[in-house]
Design an enzyme around this catalytic site. Structure first.
Site, PDB file in Angstrom:
ATOM      1  N   TYR A  32       9.158  -0.256  11.178  1.00 45.45           N
ATOM      2  CA  TYR A  32       8.191  -0.385  10.083  1.00 45.45           C
ATOM      3  C   TYR A  32       8.844  -1.009   8.854  1.00 45.45           C
ATOM      4  CZ  TYR A  32       4.758   0.883   6.539  1.00 45.45           C
ATOM      5  OH  TYR A  32       3.845   0.841   5.513  1.00 45.45           O
ATOM      6  N   THR A  92      -2.194  10.257   4.772  1.00 46.64           N
ATOM      7  CA  THR A  92      -3.387   9.576   5.264  1.00 46.64           C
ATOM      8  C   THR A  92      -3.371   9.562   6.785  1.00 46.64           C
ATOM      9  OG1 THR A  92      -2.433   7.348   5.446  1.00 46.64           O
ATOM     10  CG2 THR A  92      -3.227   8.021   3.271  1.00 46.64           C
ATOM     11  N   ASP A 100     -10.086  -9.073  13.556  1.00 42.84           N
ATOM     12  CA  ASP A 100      -8.836  -8.619  14.153  1.00 42.84           C
ATOM     13  C   ASP A 100      -7.725  -9.539  13.654  1.00 42.84           C
ATOM     14  OD1 ASP A 100      -6.680  -7.894  15.689  1.00 42.84           O
ATOM     15  OD2 ASP A 100      -7.659  -8.207  17.621  1.00 42.84           O
ATOM     16  N   ASN A 142      -4.226  -5.762   3.063  1.00 35.65           N
ATOM     17  CA  ASN A 142      -3.987  -4.328   3.131  1.00 35.65           C
ATOM     18  C   ASN A 142      -3.852  -3.807   4.561  1.00 35.65           C
ATOM     19  OD1 ASN A 142      -4.128  -1.469   2.056  1.00 35.65           O
ATOM     20  ND2 ASN A 142      -6.023  -1.511   3.253  1.00 35.65           N
TER      21      ASN A 142
END
Length: 289
Positions: A149, A184, A57, A84
């Site tokens: 974001y 995705t 995590d 990533n």
């Protein structure tokens, strides 16, 4: 062949990337937050293909330290670290609570810092390594409804600029991957604001984010080349390049936005080198083409 550790290996970018690297003969380990639940089938598939999977995590320092150590042990070393793991956010910026923003930054920025602190002692000790990062085209520009974001990816780009220079003397090269929007499951897990009172005060405009998202989905459906496999191909190509000759930024986009971001990146690289030259530290940029 390289020993590669990918965080967020079960995600939309991580899985095709891992499979492509395995197919090229690289040795791959990757992290998932949990093997149970939605990651179970993907983790099993990746293990069957030859990947080593560790639970980690990135929002918890102890878990990150343990996960990186387990990955290095499973790989019997580490040549390439790929940061990533990430989380998205979408919605009118005012509606994002401070807690929403903190959650996104804890994964996309502070999570990367935790991974770097866990992995860098190993890479510095061996005097060589490659670190890659998943950013975004909107880590270079900001577009409506992606403010949180974008801010996290702008912050990521900033700390990677620093890591690039500070690690070059230790033989560690740095590369950023900047994908455009991809179809995705990333979109399914986005942080979205939940503030009905404020949202109501926006009137009809409150419906625009949903309409914009629907338009993006239609555009992606109509652009078959805009797929996560293109990112996997770009990463494989990067790792095939000679050490120290890789580009610092690689744009992966087939929607028409990519060339504009590349032009922006080229100008920034020229400005950065000019400033560093003026300060007599241009050699800190030498581990990238």
């Amino acid at each position: 062949m390289a020993k590669v550790f990918i965080t967020g290996i079960a995600g939309g970018f991580g899985k095709p990337m891992a499979l492509a690297l395995l197919a090229k003969g690289h040795v791959v380990a990757g992290s998932v937050r949990s093997r149970a639940g939605r990651n179970a089938a993907t983790a099993a598939e990746l293990e069957a293909a030859g990947a080593r999977i560790v639970e980690m995590d990135v929002t918890a320092s102890a878990s990150t330290e343990a996960g990186v150590a387990q990955a290095i042990a499973a790989l019997d070393g580490l040549d390439v670290l790929f940061n990533n793991a990430g989380i998205g956010a979408y919605g009118i910026q005012e509606l994002m609570s401070p807690e929403d923003m903190t959650r996104v930054f804890d994964v996309n920025v502070t999570g990367v810092q935790r991974v770097m602190r866990a992995a860098l002692p190993h890479l510095r000790a061996q005097g060589r390594g490659t670190v890659l990062y998943t950013s975004s085209l909107i880590g270079r520009i900001a577009t409506p409804f992606y403010g949180t974001y974008s801010a996290s990816k702008w912050a990521l780009e900033a700390i990677v600029e620093c890591y690039r220079t500070e690690l070059s003397g230790f033989g560690i090269e740095s590369c950023i991957i900047e994908p455009g929007a991809m179809p995705t499951a990333f979109f399914d897990g986005m942080v979205a604001p939940n503030d009905p009172a404020r949202e109501g005060s926006y009137g009809d405009f409150a419906q625009v984010p949903a309409m914009s998202a629907a338009g993006l989905a239609q555009m992606l459906d109509a652009t078959p080349d805009q797929r996560p496999e293109r990112i996997a191909e770009a990463v494989v190509a990067l790792l095939d390049m000679p050490f120290g000759k890789k580009p610092f930024r690689t744009v992966v986009d087939h929607t028409g936005v990519g060339p504009q971001i590349e032009r922006y990146n080229d100008v920034l690289h020229e400005v950065t080198r000019a400033v560093f030259t003026n300060f007599g530290i241009a050699q800190m940029l030498d581990l990238n083409a």
